[in-house]
Design a protein around this motif. Structure first.
Motif, PDB file in Angstrom:
ATOM      1  N   ILE A  21      16.182   3.851  26.083  1.00 37.15           N
ATOM      2  CA  ILE A  21      17.570   4.286  26.237  1.00 37.15           C
ATOM      3  C   ILE A  21      18.352   3.748  25.037  1.00 37.15           C
ATOM      4  O   ILE A  21      18.251   2.554  24.735  1.00 37.15           O
ATOM      5  N   VAL A  22      19.111   4.620  24.388  1.00 35.63           N
ATOM      6  CA  VAL A  22      19.925   4.173  23.249  1.00 35.63           C
ATOM      7  C   VAL A  22      21.389   4.210  23.681  1.00 35.63           C
ATOM      8  O   VAL A  22      21.876   5.224  24.159  1.00 35.63           O
ATOM      9  N   VAL A  23      22.016   3.035  23.514  1.00 31.94           N
ATOM     10  CA  VAL A  23      23.452   2.953  23.800  1.00 31.94           C
ATOM     11  C   VAL A  23      24.173   2.737  22.477  1.00 31.94           C
ATOM     12  O   VAL A  23      23.943   1.759  21.769  1.00 31.94           O
ATOM     13  N   ARG A  24      25.029   3.696  22.127  1.00 40.57           N
ATOM     14  CA  ARG A  24      25.781   3.576  20.881  1.00 40.57           C
ATOM     15  C   ARG A  24      27.237   3.286  21.211  1.00 40.57           C
ATOM     16  O   ARG A  24      27.772   3.831  22.173  1.00 40.57           O
ATOM     17  N   SER A  25      27.799   2.457  20.381  1.00 43.25           N
ATOM     18  CA  SER A  25      29.227   2.167  20.573  1.00 43.25           C
ATOM     19  C   SER A  25      29.895   2.083  19.214  1.00 43.25           C
ATOM     20  O   SER A  25      29.244   1.814  18.211  1.00 43.25           O
ATOM     21  N   ALA A  26      31.191   2.321  19.260  1.00 43.21           N
ATOM     22  CA  ALA A  26      31.945   2.290  18.013  1.00 43.21           C
ATOM     23  C   ALA A  26      32.123   0.878  17.507  1.00 43.21           C
ATOM     24  O   ALA A  26      32.474   0.668  16.343  1.00 43.21           O
ATOM     25  N   PHE A  27      31.950  -0.026  18.350  1.00 41.44           N
ATOM     26  CA  PHE A  27      32.112  -1.447  17.981  1.00 41.44           C
ATOM     27  C   PHE A  27      30.936  -2.226  18.543  1.00 41.44           C
ATOM     28  O   PHE A  27      30.171  -1.721  19.379  1.00 41.44           O
ATOM     29  N   GLN A  48      13.504   0.541  28.295  1.00 40.69           N
ATOM     30  CA  GLN A  48      13.944  -0.272  27.154  1.00 40.69           C
ATOM     31  C   GLN A  48      15.349   0.194  26.736  1.00 40.69           C
ATOM     32  O   GLN A  48      15.585   1.364  26.511  1.00 40.69           O
ATOM     33  N   VAL A  49      16.267  -0.771  26.669  1.00 31.87           N
ATOM     34  CA  VAL A  49      17.644  -0.422  26.271  1.00 31.87           C
ATOM     35  C   VAL A  49      17.903  -0.967  24.864  1.00 31.87           C
ATOM     36  O   VAL A  49      17.683  -2.151  24.615  1.00 31.87           O
ATOM     37  N   ARG A  50      18.320  -0.055  23.993  1.00 32.86           N
ATOM     38  CA  ARG A  50      18.603  -0.489  22.609  1.00 32.86           C
ATOM     39  C   ARG A  50      20.082  -0.196  22.287  1.00 32.86           C
ATOM     40  O   ARG A  50      20.572   0.897  22.566  1.00 32.86           O
ATOM     41  N   PHE A  51      20.740  -1.221  21.792  1.00 32.00           N
ATOM     42  CA  PHE A  51      22.168  -1.084  21.466  1.00 32.00           C
ATOM     43  C   PHE A  51      22.350  -0.820  19.960  1.00 32.00           C
ATOM     44  O   PHE A  51      21.724  -1.506  19.152  1.00 32.00           O
ATOM     45  N   GLU A  52      23.170   0.155  19.641  1.00 34.43           N
ATOM     46  CA  GLU A  52      23.455   0.482  18.224  1.00 34.43           C
ATOM     47  C   GLU A  52      24.972   0.592  18.030  1.00 34.43           C
ATOM     48  O   GLU A  52      25.678   0.992  18.950  1.00 34.43           O
ATOM     49  N   THR A  53      25.357   0.196  16.860  1.00 34.60           N
ATOM     50  CA  THR A  53      26.785   0.330  16.516  1.00 34.60           C
ATOM     51  C   THR A  53      26.958   1.539  15.589  1.00 34.60           C
ATOM     52  O   THR A  53      26.307   1.620  14.541  1.00 34.60           O
ATOM     53  N   ALA A  54      27.777   2.472  15.996  1.00 33.07           N
ATOM     54  CA  ALA A  54      28.012   3.677  15.166  1.00 33.07           C
ATOM     55  C   ALA A  54      29.500   3.789  14.843  1.00 33.07           C
ATOM     56  O   ALA A  54      30.299   4.204  15.686  1.00 33.07           O
TER      57      ALA A  54
END
Lengths: 223, 257
Positions: free
Chosen positions: B179-185, B208-214
């Motif tokens: 699972i990809v979680v994208r956030s602006a911050f 699996q959870v992966r955090f990304e900053t976009a």
């Protein structure tokens, strides 16, 4: 009273003698020739011309015109004789204005000489133009019966020519002389002026008659 | 005796001599001079006549040339006028084309400028909105924006019905449980842990959870599972704001009557 200046002889050697007439004539000739020479020495063909040249041109052209008007077709041929006749008589007469001057035209010898010159010049020009036969034929015009009259006419007009000029000039001088003894003032001056006029008129008459005689002889159909 | 024959002969001779002398010194020179003058005058008159004729010819030639010149001038003038007219028309066409090109360029530039401005406004608005929201939440409720956003995002996930959840689960299985979680911050660690736990509860325990900053993500959070995407952002608010701002700008750009 002395009628002619011929009677006053200045020098004599046999029959050869110099009288006032001849000497005065020489003086006049000298005056005319020297005057003409002085003026014609510096002739110009362009403008402006001198007054003297202009005067001479007027005189010569007037003479030429007069000759032409009488009826002579080529006046240059006769200008020498007729023009000199007029100029000589006119100058001789005009000089009477000088005191003590005696005009040669007041001498019958001079006028006779001039008349004889005209008398000779008429057949001279006529024969040169028409030949001897043509000239003599004139005496038979309009008919042979007129021959003696034509001869008489020829002689008498020569005589008249000489006597007319002599009479006029001599009488003018005589009248002036007589008047001077009677009324020495004023009147002789008037007569002198009249004499000048008469002199010019006589010069004109003499030369114009000569021209007329020559012109008459030059005509084809005779006089 | 009035006639002295010697004097007669002498006078006749004198007269003939005088005739010869005057002929030589008076008549002939005078007549020659007159003839010469007449010839000169005649020559000058003839010369003047010739010159006059020449002048007349030249005058006629000049007039003819003048006429030709006038005609040529008129012809050249008309040609020049025609050329000027065509040149004017060409220049006008060129000018129109250039004006049209410039207008198009201006329009394009304006559009680009507007787009750029819009983007700038969007970005600034996003920042400002986040800043205001963060401060307001902190002041009023004593909570952080990121926490609140994460909560709202989770609540939305929880509100999914069973079909939607099934779709997400099947997609997750195809993506090998990632699972990809994208956030602006950058999400705080606490929020990340909370999201990870919640997602495993909802979808799959071993996911699996992966955090990304976009940074280009418009102020929100999005969940990407395969071809499915679940997101919450302030994009709708910003779109509304952008629409209103655009209308305002358009109104100002219109020329005043």
């Amino acid at each position: 009273m002395r009628l002619s200046s011929d009677e006053l002889v200045l020098w004599q050697y046999g029959i050869v003698h110099l009288n006032v007439t001849i000497v005065t004539t020489w003086a006049l000739m000298l005056m005319l020739v020297i005057g003409a020479r002085l003026i014609t020495r510096k002739l110009v063909t362009g403008a402006p011309i001198s007054r003297w040249q202009c005067t001479l041109e007027v005189v010569v052209l007037t003479l030429k015109k007069q000759i032409e008007e009488v009826g002579l077709r080529q006046p240059e041929k006769y200008l020498g004789f007729l023009g000199t006749l007029f100029l000589f008589v006119a100058s001789a007469n005009l000089c009477t204005i000088f005191p003590g001057y005696e005009p040669p035209t007041g001498s019958l010898s001079t006028t006779a000489a001039l008349a004889i010159c005209v008398f000779v010049a008429v057949p001279f020009y006529a024969i040169r133009e028409h030949g001897l036969r043509g000239y003599l034929k004139n005496y038979l015009q309009p008919t042979f019966l007129m021959l003696p009259f034509n001869i008489i006419s020829e002689l008498s007009r020569t005589l008249a020519l000489s006597i007319r000029l002599f009479g006029n000039m001599m009488s003018g001088a005589m009248i002036l002389g007589i008047l001077l003894t009677i009324t020495p003032f004023i009147f002789p001056i008037v007569m002198s002026a009249l004499g000048l006029l008469t002199g010019m008129v006589q010069a004109y008459i003499f030369s114009i008659l000569a021209t007329v005689y020559i012109a008459a002889a030059m005509r084809d159909d005779g006089a | 005796m009035l006639i002295d024959w010697f004097t007669v002969i002498a006078q006749a001779a004198n007269f003939l001599i005088l005739v010869w002398l005057l002929k030589r010194f008076l008549y002939q020179p005078i007549l020659n001079a007159i003839d010469a003058r007449e010839k000169r005058i005649a020559a000058e008159l003839a010369n003047a006549g010739t010159k006059q004729a020449e002048a007349q010819n030249e005058r006629e030639t000049f007039q003819h040339k003048n006429k030709e010149l006038d005609q040529q001038r008129a012809l050249l003038l008309s040609q020049a006028a025609e050329e000027a007219q065509s040149e004017r028309q060409y220049l006008l066409d060129q000018a129109r084309k250039e004006a049209a090109a410039l207008d198009a360029k201006l329009q394009e530039s304006l559009r680009n400028e507007q787009l750029s401005l819009t983007r700038e406004i969007t970005s600034r608005t996003q920042q400002e909105v986040f800043a205001i929201a963060r401060k307001a939440l902190a002041d009023l409720a004593g909570i952080s924006l990121e926490e609140r956003m994460a909560e709202v995002f989770l609540r939305r996930l929880r509100d999914f019905n069973s079909d939607e959840k099934a779709q997400l689960t099947s997609s997750l299985m195809l993506q090998e449980d990632t699972i990809v979680v994208r956030s602006a911050f950058d999400l705080p660690q606490a929020q990340q842990d909370l999201l990870e736990i919640s997602l495993r509860e909802l979808l799959a325990a071993d996911a699996q959870v992966r955090f990304e900053t976009a940074p280009n993500l418009v102020s929100g959070i999005e969940l990407v599972i395969g071809g499915h995407k679940v997101a919450w952002s302030i994009a709708d608010y910003l779109a509304s704001l952008e629409r209103n701002t655009g209308e305002l700008l358009n109104n100002k750009r219109k020329p005043q009557p």
